[in-house]
Design an enzyme around this catalytic site. Structure first.
Site, short mmCIF file in Angstrom:
data_model
loop_
_atom_site.label_atom_id
_atom_site.label_comp_id
_atom_site.label_asym_id
_atom_site.label_seq_id
_atom_site.Cartn_x
_atom_site.Cartn_y
_atom_site.Cartn_z
N ASN A 156 24.40 28.66 -1.65
CA ASN A 156 25.51 29.42 -2.25
C ASN A 156 26.18 28.72 -3.44
O ASN A 156 26.65 29.39 -4.36
CB ASN A 156 26.54 29.81 -1.18
CG ASN A 156 27.08 28.63 -0.43
OD1 ASN A 156 26.47 27.57 -0.40
ND2 ASN A 156 28.24 28.80 0.16
N GLU A 254 28.70 20.05 7.25
CA GLU A 254 29.66 21.03 6.71
C GLU A 254 29.08 22.40 7.00
O GLU A 254 28.08 22.80 6.41
CB GLU A 254 29.84 20.83 5.20
CG GLU A 254 30.51 19.53 4.81
CD GLU A 254 31.99 19.48 5.15
OE1 GLU A 254 32.55 20.47 5.64
OE2 GLU A 254 32.59 18.41 4.94
N CYS A 288 31.44 29.38 2.39
CA CYS A 288 31.74 28.89 3.74
C CYS A 288 33.23 29.02 4.00
O CYS A 288 33.65 29.28 5.11
CB CYS A 288 31.33 27.43 3.85
SG CYS A 288 32.05 26.43 2.55
N GLU A 466 33.96 15.28 3.59
CA GLU A 466 33.36 15.05 2.27
C GLU A 466 34.48 14.92 1.25
O GLU A 466 35.62 15.29 1.49
CB GLU A 466 32.45 16.22 1.90
CG GLU A 466 31.29 16.34 2.87
CD GLU A 466 29.99 16.66 2.19
OE1 GLU A 466 29.51 15.80 1.44
OE2 GLU A 466 29.47 17.76 2.41
P1 NAD Z 1 20.87 27.29 6.28
O1 NAD Z 1 21.45 26.56 7.43
O2 NAD Z 1 19.93 28.39 6.55
O3 NAD Z 1 20.10 26.27 5.31
C1 NAD Z 1 20.75 25.15 4.74
C2 NAD Z 1 19.69 24.12 4.38
O4 NAD Z 1 19.07 23.64 5.56
C3 NAD Z 1 18.56 24.66 3.51
O5 NAD Z 1 18.22 23.68 2.55
C4 NAD Z 1 17.44 24.87 4.51
O6 NAD Z 1 16.16 24.83 3.93
C5 NAD Z 1 17.66 23.69 5.43
N1 NAD Z 1 17.08 23.83 6.77
C6 NAD Z 1 16.80 24.96 7.46
N2 NAD Z 1 16.26 24.65 8.67
C7 NAD Z 1 16.23 23.31 8.74
C8 NAD Z 1 15.80 22.38 9.75
N3 NAD Z 1 15.31 22.80 10.91
N4 NAD Z 1 15.90 21.07 9.49
C9 NAD Z 1 16.42 20.62 8.32
N5 NAD Z 1 16.83 21.45 7.33
C10 NAD Z 1 16.75 22.77 7.54
O7 NAD Z 1 22.13 27.76 5.42
P2 NAD Z 1 22.14 28.67 4.11
O8 NAD Z 1 21.75 30.04 4.54
O9 NAD Z 1 21.42 28.00 3.01
O10 NAD Z 1 23.70 28.62 3.73
C11 NAD Z 1 24.64 29.44 4.33
C12 NAD Z 1 25.40 28.71 5.42
O11 NAD Z 1 25.92 27.48 4.92
C13 NAD Z 1 26.61 29.48 5.88
O12 NAD Z 1 26.72 29.41 7.28
C14 NAD Z 1 27.78 28.76 5.23
O13 NAD Z 1 29.01 28.90 5.86
C15 NAD Z 1 27.29 27.36 5.24
N6 NAD Z 1 28.00 26.57 4.20
C16 NAD Z 1 28.94 25.63 4.58
C17 NAD Z 1 29.64 24.91 3.60
C18 NAD Z 1 30.70 23.88 3.96
O14 NAD Z 1 31.05 23.05 3.11
N7 NAD Z 1 31.24 23.88 5.17
C19 NAD Z 1 29.38 25.16 2.26
C20 NAD Z 1 28.43 26.13 1.93
C21 NAD Z 1 27.74 26.82 2.92
#
Ligand code: NAD
Length: 492
Positions: A156, A254, A288, A466
């Site tokens: 995002n 996060e 998020c 962070e």
């Molecule tokens: P996601 O969890 O699907 O993927 C995030 C990352 O993890 C990607 O690079 C993905 O390839 C990797 N990944 C997936 N499976 C994995 C595994 N088994 N082992 C290691 N890495 C793996 O999330 P998304 O769809 O990219 O992002 C959306 C989510 O992120 C939402 O839930 C959002 O709230 C959260 N988010 C949180 C913050 C924060 O600062 N708290 C900021 C932005 C997004």
């Protein structure tokens, strides 16, 4: 008809751009049209290990990690200024890959520049202390880099959320392996090219784009990994926490949110409506920290809903690259379907659609992943839309009659990332801010943060902090050294 991608983005391992061991490439799509935008190399398990090896070699052999930090100060400051001079190119790349309006991507890149500047300033200030201890001894601490740190980023805010943790890790002298999200790898790879020009030694910043469960897990499982920072969904976060726990790795998570925004009867309604609009329609709600649950005092419910309806229906939708566009598409067609599923679920359980609630089906936007900004009232508490993170431009509205009820409703979620309060009453602002179970609170503001201020969630929204000085410190080990200075001198 699909056009061909404009460019190829390879992996960056040990300072070299490489196609990946299997030679596999993925087509990266423009979410505004679903047409190909670029090719990106897909890393395999072997590439992940190669990146870890390159990082460890650079950590051991380059003088990045073991001097007084002056070199890191200069390199990170140079990188900040190079990025600033190419900010427009990066903003356009980010917009084309994620879909967000240019205005937002420009803000994101400016934020990355500022993050680099902030951590550049800390790179030579991570110091230890001397500690009084009994006897003829000298006890002191030093902060040492951890070694190779792994960073896994979501789609995002691709560059911003990557560099939010990469910058402090670099400032502290670590060698980094970054895995951007598969949908949005472009800006991280372009950034690694820039890092090379800024004089960051080869192997200190490696980027391997690829599937999370193959590449991400290989990075964490690699014996050279010394810490994991993950930004993404709760489900993946849980899996990563399990993997990290097996190896006792320091971990920062996060995760998601379901941010409440409480509007008290004395709020400045005009400013509140604008702030709430940004907090849920910014980045098409794919934030998020989206303030996605509006809890408004019953006396303001009707006028505020009217204003929000006005904002939602007048936002200019379009491809983010068009100047003046205020909301872009969702990042992918899957994401669009997912968000529509929440809206349908809420509607079928009796929620009222005040604005939006449907995808855009008219040309020229029909081919992209556009959803109309949506406001839902009377969302049943038991519905998925009321409880789960939607991650789209969908605001769920409820109302309250007294402060207790508002605080209870705000805290009634497994998440705890950000909450917002709108009031002119300082006493209410202070007391409610203290009672909200979130890592961050904004008062009379849309969601706002700064590289020098902590960013963190509680409950299911994350582990660790962070940004800020502590972020750089957590990429160091605080080593204690105690020295016996010989027999104590006898008093004359
Ligand atoms: P996601 O969890 O699907 O993927 C995030 C990352 O993890 C990607 O690079 C993905 O390839 C990797 N990944 C997936 N499976 C994995 C595994 N088994 N082992 C290691 N890495 C793996 O999330 P998304 O769809 O990219 O992002 C959306 C989510 O992120 C939402 O839930 C959002 O709230 C959260 N988010 C949180 C913050 C924060 O600062 N708290 C900021 C932005 C997004």
């Amino acid at each position: 008809m699909a056009s061909s991608p404009e460019a190829t983005y390879d992996l960056v391992i040990g300072g070299r751009e490489v196609p990946g061991a299997k030679g596999e490439r993925r087509t990266v799509l423009d979410p505004a049209t679903n047409r190909p935008l670029a090719w990106a190399a897909v890393a395999s398990r072997d590439d992940a290990h190669a990146a870890m090896e390159a990082a460890e070699k650079a950590f051991r052999e380059s003088n990045w990690s073991h001097d007084d930090g002056a070199r890191r100060v200069r390199a990170l400051a140079r990188l900040a200024s190079l990025l600033e001079s190419e900010a427009e190119t990066f903003a356009r790349l980010e917009t084309r890959n994620v879909g967000k309006p240019l205005r937002e991507s420009r803000g994101d890149i400016g934020y990355v520049v500022r993050t680099l500047e902030y951590f550049a300033g800390l790179a030579d200030k991570l110091q230890g202390e001397t500690i009084p201890v009994p006897g003829p001894r000298f006890d002191f601490t030093v902060r040492e880099p951890l070694g190779v740190t792994v960073h896994i980023a979501p789609w995002n805010y691709p560059l911003l959320l990557s560099i939010r943790s990469v910058a402090p890790a670099l400032a502290a002298g670590n060698a980094v392996v970054l895995k951007p999200a598969s949908l949005t790898p472009l800006s991280a790879i372009a950034f690694a090219r820039l890092a090379k020009s800024a004089g960051i030694p080869d192997g200190i910043l490696n980027v391997v784009a690829g599937n999370g469960n193959e590449v991400g897990e290989a990075l964490i499982d690699d014996p050279r990994c010394r810490s994991v920072t993950f930004t993404g969904s709760g489900d993946v976060g849980r899996r990563i926490a399990e993997l990290a726990a097996r190896r006792f790795l320091p971990l920062t998570l996060e995760l998601g949110g379901k941010g409440p925004v409480i509007v008290f009867p004395d709020a400045d309604l005009e400013r509140a409506a604008k702030g709430i609009g940004y907090g849920i329609f910014g980045n098409a709600g794919q934030m998020c920290w989206a303030a996605s649950r509006l809890i408004v005092h019953e006396s303001l419910r009707a006028p505020l809903l009217e204003k929000l309806k006005g904002i939602a229906t007048s936002l200019r939708l379009g491809p983010g690259v068009e100047e003046g566009v205020e909301m872009g598409p969702l990042v992918s067609s899957d994401q669009l379907e997912r968000v529509l599923g929440y809206v349908e679920d809420a509607r079928s359980m009796g929620a009222r659609v005040i604005a939006g609630g449907e995808r855009v089906t008219e040309p020229p936007l029909a081919d992209g992943n556009f959803l109309r900004p949506t406001v839902l009232a009377d969302v049943p508490k038991a519905s998925r839309a009321a409880r789960e993170e939607i991650f789209g431009p969908v605001l769920a509205v409820s109302s309250f009659s007294d402060t207790e009820e508002a605080v209870e409703a705000a805290n009634d979620t497994p998440y705890g990332l950000l909450s917002a309060i709108w009031t002119r009453d300082l006493a209410i602002a202070h007391s409610v801010a203290r009672r909200l179970e979130t890592g961050m609170v904004v008062v009379n503001e849309a969601p706002t943060t700064f590289p020098q201020a902590p960013f963190s969630g509680v409950k299911s929204s994350g582990v660790g902090v962070e940004q800020g000085r502590r972020a750089a410190e957590q990429y160091t080990h605080l080593k204690n050294v105690v020295m016996h200075l010989g027999a104590a001198r006898k008093k004359p």
